[in-house]
Design an enzyme around this catalytic site. Structure first.
Site, short mmCIF file in Angstrom:
data_model
loop_
_atom_site.label_atom_id
_atom_site.label_comp_id
_atom_site.label_asym_id
_atom_site.label_seq_id
_atom_site.Cartn_x
_atom_site.Cartn_y
_atom_site.Cartn_z
N LYS A 184 0.83 -1.20 0.00
CA LYS A 184 0.00 0.00 0.00
C LYS A 184 0.87 1.25 0.00
O LYS A 184 1.49 1.61 1.00
CB LYS A 184 -0.94 0.06 1.21
CG LYS A 184 -2.07 1.05 0.92
CD LYS A 184 -2.67 1.70 2.13
CE LYS A 184 -1.85 2.81 2.70
NZ LYS A 184 -1.80 4.04 1.90
N GLY A 236 6.82 4.74 8.34
CA GLY A 236 5.99 5.94 8.42
C GLY A 236 6.13 6.57 9.79
O GLY A 236 7.19 6.47 10.43
N THR A 238 5.81 7.54 13.77
CA THR A 238 5.87 6.79 15.02
C THR A 238 4.46 6.56 15.58
O THR A 238 4.14 5.50 16.10
CB THR A 238 6.77 7.53 16.03
OG1 THR A 238 8.10 7.52 15.50
CG2 THR A 238 6.78 6.87 17.39
N GLY A 241 2.89 3.81 13.68
CA GLY A 241 3.65 2.61 14.04
C GLY A 241 3.20 2.04 15.38
O GLY A 241 3.02 0.83 15.53
N GLU A 258 9.67 0.82 10.76
CA GLU A 258 10.74 1.80 10.53
C GLU A 258 10.08 3.16 10.66
O GLU A 258 9.29 3.55 9.81
CB GLU A 258 11.35 1.57 9.15
CG GLU A 258 12.75 2.13 9.04
CD GLU A 258 12.75 3.51 8.45
OE1 GLU A 258 12.64 4.48 9.24
OE2 GLU A 258 12.84 3.62 7.23
N CYS A 292 13.65 10.14 7.23
CA CYS A 292 13.57 9.67 8.61
C CYS A 292 14.93 9.71 9.29
O CYS A 292 15.02 9.90 10.49
CB CYS A 292 12.98 8.26 8.65
SG CYS A 292 13.71 7.18 7.43
N GLU A 389 10.26 15.41 15.40
CA GLU A 389 10.65 15.29 14.00
C GLU A 389 9.91 16.38 13.21
O GLU A 389 8.68 16.39 13.19
CB GLU A 389 10.25 13.90 13.50
CG GLU A 389 10.68 13.60 12.10
CD GLU A 389 10.39 12.14 11.71
OE1 GLU A 389 9.26 11.68 11.91
OE2 GLU A 389 11.31 11.50 11.19
P1 NAI Z 1 1.70 8.22 8.20
O1 NAI Z 1 2.45 7.35 9.14
O2 NAI Z 1 0.27 8.55 8.48
O3 NAI Z 1 1.70 7.55 6.73
C1 NAI Z 1 2.58 6.54 6.30
C2 NAI Z 1 1.79 5.42 5.62
O4 NAI Z 1 0.94 4.77 6.58
C3 NAI Z 1 0.85 5.87 4.50
O5 NAI Z 1 0.87 4.89 3.49
C4 NAI Z 1 -0.50 5.91 5.19
O6 NAI Z 1 -1.59 5.73 4.31
C5 NAI Z 1 -0.40 4.73 6.13
N1 NAI Z 1 -1.27 4.78 7.30
C6 NAI Z 1 -1.79 5.87 7.93
N2 NAI Z 1 -2.54 5.51 9.00
C7 NAI Z 1 -2.48 4.16 9.06
C8 NAI Z 1 -3.03 3.19 9.96
N3 NAI Z 1 -3.77 3.55 11.00
N4 NAI Z 1 -2.77 1.89 9.73
C9 NAI Z 1 -2.00 1.51 8.69
N5 NAI Z 1 -1.46 2.37 7.81
C10 NAI Z 1 -1.68 3.69 7.99
O7 NAI Z 1 2.54 9.54 7.99
P2 NAI Z 1 2.01 11.01 7.51
O8 NAI Z 1 0.75 11.35 8.20
O9 NAI Z 1 2.02 11.01 6.04
O10 NAI Z 1 3.17 11.94 8.05
C11 NAI Z 1 3.14 12.44 9.38
C12 NAI Z 1 4.54 12.52 9.95
O11 NAI Z 1 5.11 11.24 10.05
C13 NAI Z 1 5.53 13.31 9.12
O12 NAI Z 1 5.43 14.66 9.36
C14 NAI Z 1 6.84 12.71 9.58
O13 NAI Z 1 7.26 13.35 10.77
C15 NAI Z 1 6.50 11.28 9.86
N6 NAI Z 1 6.86 10.39 8.74
C16 NAI Z 1 7.96 9.62 8.85
C17 NAI Z 1 8.35 8.82 7.79
C18 NAI Z 1 9.56 7.98 7.86
O14 NAI Z 1 10.14 7.67 6.82
N7 NAI Z 1 9.96 7.52 9.02
C19 NAI Z 1 7.61 8.80 6.53
C20 NAI Z 1 6.42 9.60 6.54
C21 NAI Z 1 6.09 10.38 7.60
#
Ligand code: NAI
Ligand code: MG
Length: 478
Positions: A184, A236, A238, A241, A258, A292, A389
């Site tokens: 996804k 994605g 924390t 996660g 991660e 990240c 972050e």
């Molecule tokens: P997010 O964690 O919501 O999104 C990442 C992925 O998870 C997307 O594919 C999203 O559709 C999916 N997702 C969202 N909610 C979910 C759930 N409950 N169950 C399963 N999958 C789910 O991140 P977002 O909202 O785009 O970004 C927010 C903050 O997160 C950013 O500002 C940044 O600080 C951090 N982030 C960190 C990343 C990394 O590489 N460690 C990558 C993206 C965001």
């Protein structure tokens, strides 16, 4: 310092983008069961790119069943050397279409074309090549010396900062070990995952081995909760996660996370200063800081603090912000309006807390989402900008006096994904690296990636490793 004007050097290739994309399930493009589609835009100018299907829980169920069938019927039974051939085929196709994929990545996500062209796409291909090589040598990856079993169906949820690369990180080891996948992609950057699905189709992989579902957090949550999934791999925030870890607690599903980071980037007074400044710049402004493992907390030895600030301030002014498709662009677009607002909010908190903001002087494009390269001085370790972050082009600068203090400050974070050290003394480099609680420590360099090198975090940065031999363990039965 004189600033040169550069003539525009726009990338001229335009990949074909369909008006509308379905879901990729069981080797076919299918319509979403609920009939819903959503838009993906180009964050550089807010223009419409395409409509992509919204996968509901019913579609997740369809995809997981297809992945199960692909697993039982074809993939787990296939001779490992034959699995390798398919992975090599994908790797070659990603390489051959590298230019097209790079433009697509830049259009959909806003990152500079020089990064998608020179980093994202080649590194994605490198992961497929690397894990293709492991497929028929798995007994050598295990200490026991026997051919290990795969886990089964893997649900893989990836973010928007390195869309194709994160997909490759997850798909390549899963497939090499004999697992099948439901991927996804993130809602703002679905297009390269869909292009990969088309590559998979043309590479003639058996149906169901790779399925791609576009959708949002609810789609991701349905995948996490589906009883037919044996393993979840998530990259994605924390926050999400932790929600996934809670939802899987008490089940026998395997999980790797991660998550975020707030990496310490330590510069000692004896550092090779020209290189260190470039390392710091790359460490925070690469991919607009949507990284990240970004070196977002600069720890500078106090007696070179003023010199470092003067040099960083000068270097900021030579960064070129603008059209991500221009080959000269260093700082592209922020991935989404929501992310831009988050950056603004945290930067405001820094200013209100009394830190000093230094910014690149430039005119921001009138459309699209942009934030100038920035850093804060006079940062206190308790400030939000020193702890949270920001995930944008914003660095927080702190100081230290002794190596012990550097280590203490570096480890004063709930995260532990990466760190960087700059010093001319090898023994100091080694000593500090050993004290740091971070999955990756770069010495006199930063942001170096190779498929053979494992990557992953401590504490709130998650657990499990991706890349290298270690990355195989996460896809093999214990
Ligand atoms: P997010 O964690 O919501 O999104 C990442 C992925 O998870 C997307 O594919 C999203 O559709 C999916 N997702 C969202 N909610 C979910 C759930 N409950 N169950 C399963 N999958 C789910 O991140 P977002 O909202 O785009 O970004 C927010 C903050 O997160 C950013 O500002 C940044 O600080 C951090 N982030 C960190 C990343 C990394 O590489 N460690 C990558 C993206 C965001
Ligand atoms: Mg987009």
């Amino acid at each position: 310092m004189a600033i040169f004007d550069y003539a525009p050097a726009p990338e001229s290739v335009r990949p074909a983008i369909r008006e509308r994309y379905g879901l990729f399930i069981d080797g076919n493009w299918v319509a979403p069961s609920g009939g819903r589609y959503f838009e993906t835009v180009n964050p550089a100018d807010e223009t419409h790119l395409s409509q992509v299907a919204y996968a509901s829980a019913a579609d997740v169920d369809r995809a997981v069943r297809a992945a199960r069938k692909g697993y039982e019927k074809y993939w787990r039974r296939m001779k490992p050397a034959d699995r390798a051939k398919y992975l090599y085929r994908i790797a070659r196709a990603v390489t051959e279409r590298g230019r097209e994929l790079a433009v697509l990545e830049t259009l959909d996500g806003g990152k500079p074309i020089k990064e998608s062209r020179d980093f994202d796409i080649p590194t994605a291909a490198a992961h497929f090549f690397y894990y293709a090589g492991w497929a028929d040598k798995l007994e050598w990856a295990m200490r026991a010396g026997r051919v290990p079993d795969p886990i089964g169906v893997s649900g893989q949820i990836v973010p928007w900062n390195f869309p194709l690369l994160m997909a490759a990180w997850k798909i390549a080891p899963a497939l090499a070990c004999g697992n099948t996948v439901v991927l996804k992609p993130a809602e703002t950057t679905p297009l390269t995952a869909l292009a990969l699905a088309q590559i998979v189709r043309e590479a003639d992989l058996p149906p169901g081995v790779i399925n791609v579902l576009t959708g949002d957090g609810a789609t991701g949550a349905a995948l996490v909760e589906h009883a037919g999934v044996d393993k979840i791999a998530f990259t994605g925030s924390t926050e999400v996660g932790k929600a996934i870890a809670r939802s899987l607690a008490g089940t026998d599903k395997r999980l790797t996370l991660e998550l975020g980071g707030k990496a310490a980037h330590i510069v000692f007074a004896d550092a090779p200063m020209d290189q260190a400044i470039e390392g710091v710049i790359n460490g925070i402004y690469f991919n607009q800081g949507h990284v990240c493992c970004a070196g977002s907390r600069l720890l500078v030895e106090e007696r070179v603090h003023d010199e470092v600030i003067v040099r960083l301030t000068e270097r900021l002014q030579t960064l070129r912000l603008g059209d991500p498709l221009d080959k000269n662009t260093d700082i592209g677009a922020i991935n989404s309006k929501a992310q831009l607002e988050k950056i603004h909010e945290l930067v405001r908190s820094g200013v209100e807390a009394g830190a000093t903001l230094v910014q690149q002087q430039c005119v921001l494009p009138s459309r699209g989402f942009y934030f100038p390269a920035s850093f804060f001085t006079n940062v206190h370790p308790s400030h939000r900008i020193a702890r949270e972050e920001i995930f944008g082009p914003v660095l927080s600068v702190l100081t230290f006096r002794t190596p012990d203090e550097a280590v203490e400050k570096a480890n004063n974070t709930p995260y532990g994904l990466s760190a960087g050290i700059w010093t001319d003394k090898g023994s100091k480099n080694m000593w500090v690296a050993q004290q740091l609680r971070a999955g990756v420590v770069w010495c006199n360099t930063f942001n170096q990636f190779d498929p053979s090198s494992p990557f992953g975090g401590y504490r709130e940065s998650g657990f499990g490793r991706e890349g290298g031999v270690h990355g195989l363990y996460e896809y093999l039965a214990k």
